[in-house]
Design a protein around this motif. Structure first.
Motif, PDB file in Angstrom:
ATOM      1  N   GLU A   1      36.976  41.953  85.431  1.00  0.00           N
ATOM      2  CA  GLU A   1      37.797  41.699  86.606  1.00  0.00           C
ATOM      3  C   GLU A   1      38.871  40.674  86.309  1.00  0.00           C
ATOM      4  O   GLU A   1      39.997  40.796  86.748  1.00  0.00           O
ATOM      5  CB  GLU A   1      36.922  41.179  87.745  1.00  0.00           C
ATOM      6  N   ASN A   2      38.485  39.675  85.589  1.00  0.00           N
ATOM      7  CA  ASN A   2      39.428  38.593  85.316  1.00  0.00           C
ATOM      8  C   ASN A   2      39.948  38.748  83.896  1.00  0.00           C
ATOM      9  O   ASN A   2      39.487  38.106  82.987  1.00  0.00           O
ATOM     10  CB  ASN A   2      38.732  37.239  85.499  1.00  0.00           C
TER      11      ASN A   2
ATOM     12  N   ASP B   1      41.919  32.012  81.745  1.00  0.00           N
ATOM     13  CA  ASP B   1      42.222  30.855  82.574  1.00  0.00           C
ATOM     14  C   ASP B   1      42.216  29.621  81.682  1.00  0.00           C
ATOM     15  O   ASP B   1      41.367  29.468  80.831  1.00  0.00           O
ATOM     16  CB  ASP B   1      41.188  30.704  83.693  1.00  0.00           C
TER      17      ASP B   1
HETATM   18  C1  LIG Z   1      39.253  35.260  88.710  1.00  0.00           C
HETATM   19  O1  LIG Z   1      39.399  33.908  88.354  1.00  0.00           O
HETATM   20  C2  LIG Z   1      39.900  33.103  89.384  1.00  0.00           C
HETATM   21  C3  LIG Z   1      40.132  31.705  88.835  1.00  0.00           C
HETATM   22  O2  LIG Z   1      39.108  31.324  88.001  1.00  0.00           O
HETATM   23  C4  LIG Z   1      38.907  33.112  90.535  1.00  0.00           C
HETATM   24  O3  LIG Z   1      39.389  32.305  91.585  1.00  0.00           O
HETATM   25  C5  LIG Z   1      38.720  34.537  91.023  1.00  0.00           C
HETATM   26  O4  LIG Z   1      37.710  34.559  92.023  1.00  0.00           O
HETATM   27  C6  LIG Z   1      38.296  35.428  89.885  1.00  0.00           C
HETATM   28  N1  LIG Z   1      38.284  36.794  90.319  1.00  0.00           N
HETATM   29  C7  LIG Z   1      37.201  37.542  90.285  1.00  0.00           C
HETATM   30  C8  LIG Z   1      37.356  38.920  90.795  1.00  0.00           C
HETATM   31  O5  LIG Z   1      36.149  37.120  89.848  1.00  0.00           O
END
Ligand SMILES: *[C@@H]1O[C@H](CO)[C@@H](O)[C@H](O)[C@H]1NC(C)=O
Ligand SMILES: *[C@@H]1O[C@H](CO)[C@@H](O)[C@H](O)[C@H]1NC(C)=O
Ligand SMILES: *[C@@H]1O[C@H](CO)[C@@H](O)[C@H](O)[C@H]1NC(C)=O
Ligand SMILES: *[C@@H]1O[C@H](CO)[C@@H](O)[C@H](O)[C@H]1NC(C)=O
Ligand SMILES: *[C@@H]1O[C@H](CO)[C@@H](O)[C@H](O)[C@H]1NC(C)=O
Length: 438
Positions: free
Chosen positions: A52-53, A57
């Motif tokens: 997903e991510n 980061d």
């Molecule tokens: C992706 O990473 C961001 C920042 O770390 C976070 O806020 C977000 O919830 C994450 N998205 C998912 C789908 O996990």
């Protein structure tokens, strides 16, 4: 009139080409989406979290390499790799702790000072000790000795940015080393909570210095890639790679598309490396690895790429079972090193996934102990710590992939016979996750 018709035809053909191209990209996008829907269909939470991510980061850990360690000369006979500032916990002052090697037999006689961020420079008290890995009697196998250099002050002058050493016996020119600051563990309860929230569960230091680059494993990029992916499946995303230039370009390129963070560190060791120096060079990397990870991670371990760590659960709790951290918290906090049983597993380059290599040679011993390090002690005690326990085979082990050209008299055995069923299922789960990615 004809010209008008020609123009209309031209416009129509341009439109069709445009629409064709549009459909083609949409189709590709759809394929991409379908691929991911497949993952969703598996409902595999761990894989999802990573996919997903897709972007990296930039956590504070991104600065794990700063200041960049590098062997640099201090005086005629000594080289320093990295320098750490460790403030005292209960009393004023602190000390710079520097990892050093020197020519064998060279006289250690230095002056040191700390250069504060506010521009001032204060004289420190120099002291040194030989590393614990040094043999008590000088051996003939190597030309160097490993030391720890310290520069102490007993008052709070402010935060130092670097430490300078002057070799009194020779050059008499001060050499400045940038300091990596290690904050002491704070006593307050609130700050403790916030501290472990921002910590990584675990990191791995990757030793490409002692790694045998002519082995079959080293010549197989897919195998090296799997080293990273298997540990990522366990919940370890951060790797500190010593002698990073030796990591194959192709592996870096593929890992760049994942959530894995590679911290590349140079290791331009100034002395000749021989059979007799292997364990001492490993110890140097281990020392830097421990100090560098303080306050950054809960655990760390030093592995070569042909060593795969198999704990019986993940580092990040996945609900069903206690995570590795939770299991190891049962040991007293004095226990900081967990020795891992190591099996020499015969590597077959035709097997696609590493756990599919099932035969091991029980007579072939690993040349060094593999330790999982808990980073909870104050940094000043970290390297001297002796609290060590052997972890049971049912808790964790390491597979060390080797070329089995000469098998011991006892023959080869199947490691899977000694592994409990739930542990085996966990390993198969990891294998399936890596299978999804390559
Ligand atoms: C992706 O990473 C961001 C920042 O770390 C976070 O806020 C977000 O919830 C994450 N998205 C998912 C789908 O996990
Ligand atoms: C140590 O250094 C000497 C000369 O300085 C050299 O002849 C010898 O081969 C070296 N030994 C090792 C093990 O590197
Ligand atoms: C921080 O760690 C302590 C144990 O060291 C634990 O009791 C506490 O729940 C942790 N806090 C968070 C927010 O994870
Ligand atoms: C490295 O691997 C090759 C091939 O397996 C082997 O012949 C050699 O002895 C190994 N070198 C060391 C230092 O273990
Ligand atoms: C170094 O190790 C290899 C294999 O382990 C051995 O064949 C060789 O003789 C050793 N060299 C020295 C100088 O001890």
């Amino acid at each position: 009139m004809r010209k008008y018709q020609q123009l209309v035809l031209l416009v129509i053909s341009c439109l069709s080409v445009g629409i064709l191209l549009m459909y083609k990209t949409e189709n590709n996008r759809l394929k991409y989406v379908l691929k991911y829907v497949n993952f969703f269909g598996r409902n595999d939470a761990a894989v999802l979290r990573r996919l997903e991510n897709g972007t990296k980061d930039d956590l504070p850990q991104a600065a794990m390499w700063r200041p960049l360690p590098v062997w640099q000369m201090i005086g005629d006979s000594f080289h320093a790799y990295s320098a750490f500032w460790i403030r005292n916990e209960l009393v004023a002052g602190g000390e710079a702790h520097v990892l050093v090697v020197g020519k064998k037999g060279a006289v250690v006689d230095f002056r040191c000072s700390l250069d504060l961020l506010n521009g001032r420079s204060v004289q420190g008290k120099f002291r040194f000790q030989r590393d614990s890995s040094e043999p008590p009697v000088d051996d003939k196998l190597s030309n160097f000795t490993s030391y720890h250099f310290f520069c102490q002050v007993s008052r709070d002058f402010g935060q130092p940015g670097s430490v300078s050493f002057t070799d009194i016996t020779s050059t008499k020119v001060p050499v400045k080393l940038r300091l990596r600051s290690i904050k002491p563990k704070t006593q307050g309860k609130e700050s403790k909570v916030s501290a472990n929230q921002s910590r990584l569960p675990a990191t791995i230091c990757v030793d490409l210095v002692g790694f045998n680059s002519t082995s079959r494993f080293a010549r197989n990029e897919n195998a090296i890639l799997q080293f990273f992916l298997f540990h990522q499946a366990l919940g370890i995303d951060h790797f500190l790679v010593y002698n990073y230039d030796d990591l194959p370009e192709e592996v870096i390129r593929v890992l760049d598309r994942t959530n894995i963070h590679l911290v590349g560190l140079p290791f331009n060791f100034p002395f000749q490396q021989t059979n007799g120096t292997v364990s001492r060079v490993r110890q140097l990397i281990h020392n830097d690895c421990l100090l560098r990870n303080v306050n950054q991670a809960g655990f760390t371990l030093l592995l070569q790429p042909n060593e795969l760590f198999f704990p019986n659960s993940r580092f990040t709790a996945d609900g069903t079972k206690g995570s590795v951290q939770q299991q190891l918290r049962h040991f007293s906090s004095e226990t900081t090193r967990f020795e891992l049983a190591t099996m020499s597993v015969c590597y077959d380059e035709n097997g696609k996934f590493l756990p599919d290599n099932s035969q091991y040679d029980p007579e072939r011993r690993a040349p060094y102990k593999l330790l999982l390090n808990r980073l909870e002690l104050p940094p000043s005690q970290l390297l001297a710590s002796t609290g060590e326990v052997e972890l049971a085979l049912s808790a964790a082990f390491v597979h060390r992939y080797v070329d089995c050209d000469h098998v011991g008299r006892d023959g080869l055995h199947d490691w899977r016979n000694g592994v409990r069923q739930d542990f085996m299922e966990h390993i198969n789960g990891l294998r399936n996750e890596v299978h999804l990615l390559i």
